[in-house]
Design a protein around this motif. Sequence first.
Motif, PDB file in Angstrom:
ATOM      1  N   VAL A  29     -33.238  31.682  35.452  1.00  0.00           N
ATOM      2  CA  VAL A  29     -33.253  30.255  35.138  1.00  0.00           C
ATOM      3  C   VAL A  29     -34.690  29.774  34.936  1.00  0.00           C
ATOM      4  O   VAL A  29     -35.574  30.089  35.739  1.00  0.00           O
ATOM      5  CB  VAL A  29     -32.601  29.444  36.286  1.00  0.00           C
ATOM      6  N   ALA A  77     -20.790  27.666  33.522  1.00  0.00           N
ATOM      7  CA  ALA A  77     -21.445  28.583  34.461  1.00  0.00           C
ATOM      8  C   ALA A  77     -20.407  29.384  35.233  1.00  0.00           C
ATOM      9  O   ALA A  77     -20.600  30.581  35.499  1.00  0.00           O
ATOM     10  CB  ALA A  77     -22.345  27.794  35.411  1.00  0.00           C
ATOM     11  N   TRP A 100     -28.903  35.880  37.553  1.00  0.00           N
ATOM     12  CA  TRP A 100     -29.059  34.637  36.794  1.00  0.00           C
ATOM     13  C   TRP A 100     -30.539  34.297  36.704  1.00  0.00           C
ATOM     14  O   TRP A 100     -31.185  34.054  37.728  1.00  0.00           O
ATOM     15  CB  TRP A 100     -28.281  33.514  37.477  1.00  0.00           C
ATOM     16  N   ARG A 149     -27.980  20.040  35.420  1.00  0.00           N
ATOM     17  CA  ARG A 149     -28.190  21.483  35.375  1.00  0.00           C
ATOM     18  C   ARG A 149     -27.210  22.169  36.310  1.00  0.00           C
ATOM     19  O   ARG A 149     -27.086  21.806  37.485  1.00  0.00           O
ATOM     20  CB  ARG A 149     -29.618  21.839  35.793  1.00  0.00           C
ATOM     21  N   ASP A 184     -30.230  28.227  31.745  1.00  0.00           N
ATOM     22  CA  ASP A 184     -29.378  27.328  32.525  1.00  0.00           C
ATOM     23  C   ASP A 184     -28.299  26.726  31.637  1.00  0.00           C
ATOM     24  O   ASP A 184     -28.380  26.766  30.408  1.00  0.00           O
ATOM     25  CB  ASP A 184     -30.231  26.214  33.119  1.00  0.00           C
ATOM     26  N   CYS A 185     -27.284  26.187  32.266  1.00  0.00           N
ATOM     27  CA  CYS A 185     -26.301  25.362  31.569  1.00  0.00           C
ATOM     28  C   CYS A 185     -26.724  23.919  31.811  1.00  0.00           C
ATOM     29  O   CYS A 185     -26.625  23.413  32.938  1.00  0.00           O
ATOM     30  CB  CYS A 185     -24.894  25.614  32.104  1.00  0.00           C
ATOM     31  N   ARG A 186     -27.221  23.266  30.753  1.00  0.00           N
ATOM     32  CA  ARG A 186     -27.816  21.938  30.888  1.00  0.00           C
ATOM     33  C   ARG A 186     -27.073  20.939  30.014  1.00  0.00           C
ATOM     34  O   ARG A 186     -26.513  21.286  28.989  1.00  0.00           O
ATOM     35  CB  ARG A 186     -29.281  21.960  30.460  1.00  0.00           C
ATOM     36  N   SER A 228     -27.547  25.078  37.546  1.00  0.00           N
ATOM     37  CA  SER A 228     -28.270  25.815  38.588  1.00  0.00           C
ATOM     38  C   SER A 228     -28.583  24.953  39.807  1.00  0.00           C
ATOM     39  O   SER A 228     -28.907  25.486  40.866  1.00  0.00           O
ATOM     40  CB  SER A 228     -29.568  26.397  38.014  1.00  0.00           C
ATOM     41  N   ASP A 229     -28.490  23.633  39.664  1.00  0.00           N
ATOM     42  CA  ASP A 229     -28.681  22.771  40.838  1.00  0.00           C
ATOM     43  C   ASP A 229     -27.607  23.003  41.885  1.00  0.00           C
ATOM     44  O   ASP A 229     -27.767  22.623  43.049  1.00  0.00           O
ATOM     45  CB  ASP A 229     -28.678  21.293  40.418  1.00  0.00           C
TER      46      ASP A 229
END
Length: 757
Positions: free
Chosen positions: A726, A711, A724, A738, A671-673, A740-741
């Motif tokens: 995650v 992302a 993707w 995040r 993920d991109c966090r 992905s949310d």
Amino acid sequence: MSPSSPDRPFIQRLSRRLFGAREPATVGEPVIAQVPAATLPETPVLFDDWTLPLPSALRKRIQAEVAQRLPAQAQPSAAQWRMIFSRTPATQVVAGAGAGKSTSLVLRLLVLHHYLGYELASTTVITFTRESRNDFIKKMLQVFDLWEIKLSQQQAGEVVRTFHSRLLPLVRSLPGLAQVQAFETLGVQEQGASGNPFDLRINDAQRALLNACYSALLTRDSRFRQLIAALRLQAFALKRLDRDHPEVRKRMTVTALAAGRDEELCDLLEDQWYHAGVWPIEGIEPQRKAVTINGGTFHCHGYIAELDAWVVLGVDPSADADMTRKGARLPVRAEWAVKRTLFQAFCDKPLIWLDTYQQGQRLWGALAGSSVAGPGFDYQVKGDTAAAPLLDAFAATAGFIENLGLDVSAAIGAMDHALLGDDSGFLQALALFWPTFNDFLHQQPPPVMTYNAMFATLGEQAPENLALVPDSLLQGMTHLMVDEFQDISPQIVGWVRACLTEVRRRAVQRPAATSLLCVGDDWQSIYGWRGSAAHYFLAFDREFPASKTTRVLLSDNYRSHQHIIDAAEHLVQPVRSLPGKRGKAREGLPTIAVQVFERNDRQLAQQVRAHHEAGDSILILFRKSSDKSLIYNELSNLLKVDYSSGERRIRLLTYHSAKGLQADAVFLVGDCRYASEPPYRNEVYRLAGFAEPGQADAYDAAQREEILRLAYVAVTRAVRHCYWYVEPARGETAAVARASDRVAGNKPWFEDRRGAQ
């Protein structure tokens, strides 16, 4: 005196102007009382009021010749022609992912030179990396050759530059700086380093200078020694545990038993360290000290007078894991773990706990602080993902502050140190070290400067230096075309504006036809963590004011199908952006939803193999180096086959390094966090003018947007397929942002298969 002749007094004056002469302050107080300007002076006039002479007849002729000489797939769209034919001094081109901007930039250059007679020597095309520069030069030579304009590789290279390669000759024209070297490129050829000025890693040649300056400053500056001693203790000190921690509560019950046999444990561990050749340690007085811990008497092994700290030796990992003292119910390693936990919870004195022989050796190096070996310990700035050697952390932190256009010492002095916590001492030490280091670099034979110091030397705050640059060198800054403008930093913006102002000032005739064409995409601004700012692209009209400005939106996407585009744009929907942006795919392309899975490396590997067998090009993008290792383990055989084939259809890259690339199938791993809250970076954003009134978390807010843009960049690398993978957000608080949310399973462009596997 010629501009390149030696002039040590000039260098000394320059050093004082840029880095100042400062009196040491007392420990615990801000180093500098001077407050840096939160904003630069009012933007000077950059352009006269003029219009590029492109009458209708000439435009039609150019279009006809382009239609005749370029293939059908390279013909510009209507929007691209508006960019190529822009007639105003300032032009902003919003080019989304896959917009086909490179050919348009080359044709713009062709129009200026071939059709309007502008000298190539007065024009510069700026790219951000050497790779993109090489690609552009190749395309420029190909297109110019179709018009029978014969240029050598060197001639094209004079036009197409990175910011840093255009800057360096200007700095070398100043008195005494003819041989100046860039700190960021020292030792590159000898050690195989990347030579990328944006690379934050420090190589051996650079570290040698950092260490030498550190040793000299440590010797002569008592306050710096005090600050370093506190940081050293902070780095090696045993981390505290809350007394309500489950491990503490469990081990409290055996306090008396552990205390009763502690001296025997100390004897055994001292023997082990002695026979390993790492005890005693120079700088540590080897003496037993009894201390009361939770009502029991335990012992330390040594004392460091300089730090007023006690030292306890631990069990090195090389020791036998099952080793047990005679009559003891627990192995030595378990006894040691009990003692360690009790000390973490109940010891109120400064304490250094050495877990390994290697830590002992590093502590010895740190205590021998006057040697050129450097500090010998790591430091982790709050909010950073990992600790780094202290001087590396100094360089990275100073670079971030300077990229935002601020003086390091002045900015640190203006910060609210009550907000900085443990980082306050680190920053105060940096405020003493960094101007000393810059001055130390200037004194090298030949002189050395960081690129940030070079930009500042010829920036808006030092117009008298830019006035010394010869016309022949400054001429190339007359007409600028800048690619990837969303990733520009305030420091570089100041230099660009200063150059345009100086070119205009020198012009004998009016109008002075300076121009600036910037190409970028605010949705692809992903380098805020190193000091870049999308602000200058979003506020282009205000930051680069002109009598007339052309704004062009390149919305056609020549890479991806519509579902890829829509999924990526849905991710960045909450982000502040320029209005009216929406990518459009070519008609007739089949659409496939972006598929989102829970992390499963075996399943990922199976899909990669299937696409490889189908002949697809593949990008596997990862966020952490550990992810790369796991993926490589699953795909090692396939990767070896792919590499030996000579085709290289599979590439493993970070999300960031994939920018500008594309593949038939793209796999996103992780993920991109964003979870960190770095106090000093929020303070730097405030001082740089990037915070709203009263906003304390401007950097955090910017980073929460940046993970969505990252992302977006990753997804838009895909031509046809995007997967993707995650990790589930187990145990994470709502404060962790995040990307992905933003996945929406009710949208046709996403297929969210998490939980369905």
